[in-house]
Write a protein that holds these residues in place. Structure first.
Motif, mmCIF file in Angstrom:
data_model
loop_
_atom_site.group_PDB
_atom_site.id
_atom_site.type_symbol
_atom_site.label_atom_id
_atom_site.label_comp_id
_atom_site.label_asym_id
_atom_site.label_seq_id
_atom_site.Cartn_x
_atom_site.Cartn_y
_atom_site.Cartn_z
ATOM 1 N N LYS A 1 -2.604 11.320 4.057
ATOM 2 C CA LYS A 1 -2.717 12.301 4.713
ATOM 3 C C LYS A 1 -4.950 12.033 4.788
ATOM 4 O O LYS A 1 -4.853 12.901 4.551
ATOM 5 N N LEU A 2 -4.723 11.118 4.747
ATOM 6 C CA LEU A 2 -6.699 10.950 4.488
ATOM 7 C C LEU A 2 -6.947 10.808 6.358
ATOM 8 O O LEU A 2 -5.779 9.849 6.842
ATOM 9 N N GLU A 3 -7.920 11.590 6.668
ATOM 10 C CA GLU A 3 -8.156 11.190 8.658
ATOM 11 C C GLU A 3 -9.461 10.702 8.338
ATOM 12 O O GLU A 3 -10.348 11.496 8.820
ATOM 13 N N THR A 4 -9.559 9.690 7.925
ATOM 14 C CA THR A 4 -10.983 8.659 8.195
ATOM 15 C C THR A 4 -10.410 7.608 8.880
ATOM 16 O O THR A 4 -9.356 6.815 8.298
ATOM 17 N N PRO A 5 -12.095 6.831 9.060
ATOM 18 C CA PRO A 5 -11.678 5.570 10.209
ATOM 19 C C PRO A 5 -10.819 4.129 8.119
ATOM 20 O O PRO A 5 -10.246 3.171 8.517
ATOM 21 N N GLU A 6 -11.985 4.534 7.502
ATOM 22 C CA GLU A 6 -11.764 3.710 5.728
ATOM 23 C C GLU A 6 -10.005 3.825 5.554
ATOM 24 O O GLU A 6 -9.761 2.761 5.553
ATOM 25 N N ALA A 7 -9.584 5.121 5.617
ATOM 26 C CA ALA A 7 -7.797 5.389 5.471
ATOM 27 C C ALA A 7 -7.123 3.696 6.198
ATOM 28 O O ALA A 7 -6.531 3.512 5.584
ATOM 29 N N LEU B 1 8.988 -0.170 0.554
ATOM 30 C CA LEU B 1 10.548 0.612 -0.425
ATOM 31 C C LEU B 1 10.869 -0.386 -1.018
ATOM 32 O O LEU B 1 12.170 0.097 -2.057
ATOM 33 N N SER B 2 10.781 -1.924 -1.536
ATOM 34 C CA SER B 2 11.390 -2.403 -2.385
ATOM 35 C C SER B 2 11.626 -2.135 -3.901
ATOM 36 O O SER B 2 9.796 -1.495 -4.097
ATOM 37 N N ASP B 3 11.643 -2.598 -4.676
ATOM 38 C CA ASP B 3 11.277 -2.639 -6.587
ATOM 39 C C ASP B 3 9.935 -3.139 -6.820
ATOM 40 O O ASP B 3 9.033 -2.320 -7.501
ATOM 41 N N GLU B 4 9.366 -3.950 -5.922
ATOM 42 C CA GLU B 4 8.041 -5.159 -5.976
ATOM 43 C C GLU B 4 6.974 -4.315 -5.261
ATOM 44 O O GLU B 4 6.052 -3.973 -6.087
ATOM 45 N N GLY B 5 7.238 -3.542 -4.121
ATOM 46 C CA GLY B 5 6.694 -2.855 -3.780
ATOM 47 C C GLY B 5 6.240 -1.787 -3.884
ATOM 48 O O GLY B 5 5.098 -0.695 -3.051
ATOM 49 N N LYS B 6 6.448 -0.702 -4.365
ATOM 50 C CA LYS B 6 7.203 0.635 -4.297
ATOM 51 C C LYS B 6 6.192 0.907 -5.541
ATOM 52 O O LYS B 6 5.849 2.274 -5.132
ATOM 53 N N VAL B 7 5.052 0.562 -6.027
ATOM 54 C CA VAL B 7 3.918 0.678 -6.575
ATOM 55 C C VAL B 7 3.005 1.280 -5.926
ATOM 56 O O VAL B 7 2.513 1.762 -6.520
ATOM 57 N N HIS B 8 3.407 0.803 -5.200
ATOM 58 C CA HIS B 8 2.056 0.795 -3.751
ATOM 59 C C HIS B 8 1.968 2.185 -3.380
ATOM 60 O O HIS B 8 1.270 2.849 -2.485
ATOM 61 N N LEU B 9 3.505 3.136 -3.428
ATOM 62 C CA LEU B 9 3.620 4.246 -2.035
ATOM 63 C C LEU B 9 2.772 5.397 -2.469
ATOM 64 O O LEU B 9 2.440 6.369 -1.922
ATOM 65 N N PRO B 10 2.532 5.555 -4.012
ATOM 66 C CA PRO B 10 1.360 6.674 -3.903
ATOM 67 C C PRO B 10 0.364 6.467 -3.526
ATOM 68 O O PRO B 10 -0.569 7.325 -2.532
ATOM 69 N N THR B 11 -0.065 5.133 -3.276
ATOM 70 C CA THR B 11 -1.382 5.050 -2.850
ATOM 71 C C THR B 11 -1.332 5.236 -1.244
ATOM 72 O O THR B 11 -1.906 5.707 -0.854
ATOM 73 N N LEU B 12 -0.343 4.987 -1.186
ATOM 74 C CA LEU B 12 -0.120 4.712 0.683
ATOM 75 C C LEU B 12 0.134 5.945 1.260
ATOM 76 O O LEU B 12 -0.548 6.770 2.497
ATOM 77 N N ASN B 13 0.456 7.241 0.856
ATOM 78 C CA ASN B 13 0.854 7.950 0.720
ATOM 79 C C ASN B 13 -0.158 8.965 0.698
ATOM 80 O O ASN B 13 -0.783 10.380 1.690
ATOM 81 N N HIS B 14 -1.486 8.606 -0.476
ATOM 82 C CA HIS B 14 -2.418 9.054 -0.420
ATOM 83 C C HIS B 14 -3.697 8.948 0.870
ATOM 84 O O HIS B 14 -4.108 9.521 1.170
ATOM 85 N N LEU B 15 -3.433 8.104 1.094
ATOM 86 C CA LEU B 15 -4.111 7.365 2.398
ATOM 87 C C LEU B 15 -3.784 8.108 3.439
ATOM 88 O O LEU B 15 -4.526 8.262 4.456
#
Length: 169
Positions: A21-27, A5-19
């Motif tokens: 929502k997946l129901e897979t062991p890989e995600a 949630l920091s300025d540095e780390g928030k670039v990863h939020l869209p990927t985390l949001n996508h992952l």
């Protein structure tokens, strides 16, 4: 979550949001790696240990003699950004082996709940990151009340702002 949630780390939020929502062991495995990286990059703890032998430690160019039996503080903050162990130490890299993270201890000091904790933290982050448009609340409400200490450590204000605690509450 504080790192993502920091300025540095928030670039990863869209990927985390996508992952999330997946129901897979890989995600789930990728989310676990994101968790370990977030803890590594934003962790603020260490551990006391007793030296078993006498040794001189190079602490960023400062020679520190340690005698057998002496109690020493091992900074996980510094270790987590050691470029010899973590190439590109300031970057989130999901290819790091899970064994490289030391925040669950090592050897006879390994946390007995490590595996359960990894499952739980993955599930919690997965639930939170499913939220679309995840972000901090505006102003002071959206910030952890943390006070910087020497060596990259923080102490945190309790919810009532009347006491300090070593971990966010």
């Amino acid at each position: 979550m504080d790192y993502y949630l920091s300025d540095e780390g928030k670039v990863h939020l869209p990927t985390l949001n996508h992952l999330a929502k997946l129901e897979t062991p890989e995600a789930d495995e990728k989310i676990l790696h994101y968790c370990m990286e977030g803890i590594r990059l934003n962790g603020t703890f260490g551990s006391y240990r007793e030296a078993t032998t006498s040794v001189t430690i190079d602490d960023n160019g400062h020679q520190v003699p340690v005698q057998a039996g002496q109690r020493v503080f091992v900074s996980f903050v510094g270790a987590a950004r050691d470029p010899k162990v973590f190439p590109e130490p300031d970057q989130v890299r999901l290819d790091r082996p899970l064994e490289s993270y030391i925040h669950y201890g090592e050897g006879p000091h390994t946390c007995l709940g490590r595996d359960a904790s990894r499952v739980a933290i993955t599930a919690m982050v997965k639930m939170v990151c499913r939220l679309d448009n995840l972000r901090r609340a505006p102003g002071p409400q959206g910030q952890l009340k943390k006070i910087p200490r020497p060596g990259g450590f923080y102490i945190y204000m309790r919810e009532d702002w009347g006491r300090y605690f070593p971990f966010p509450t």
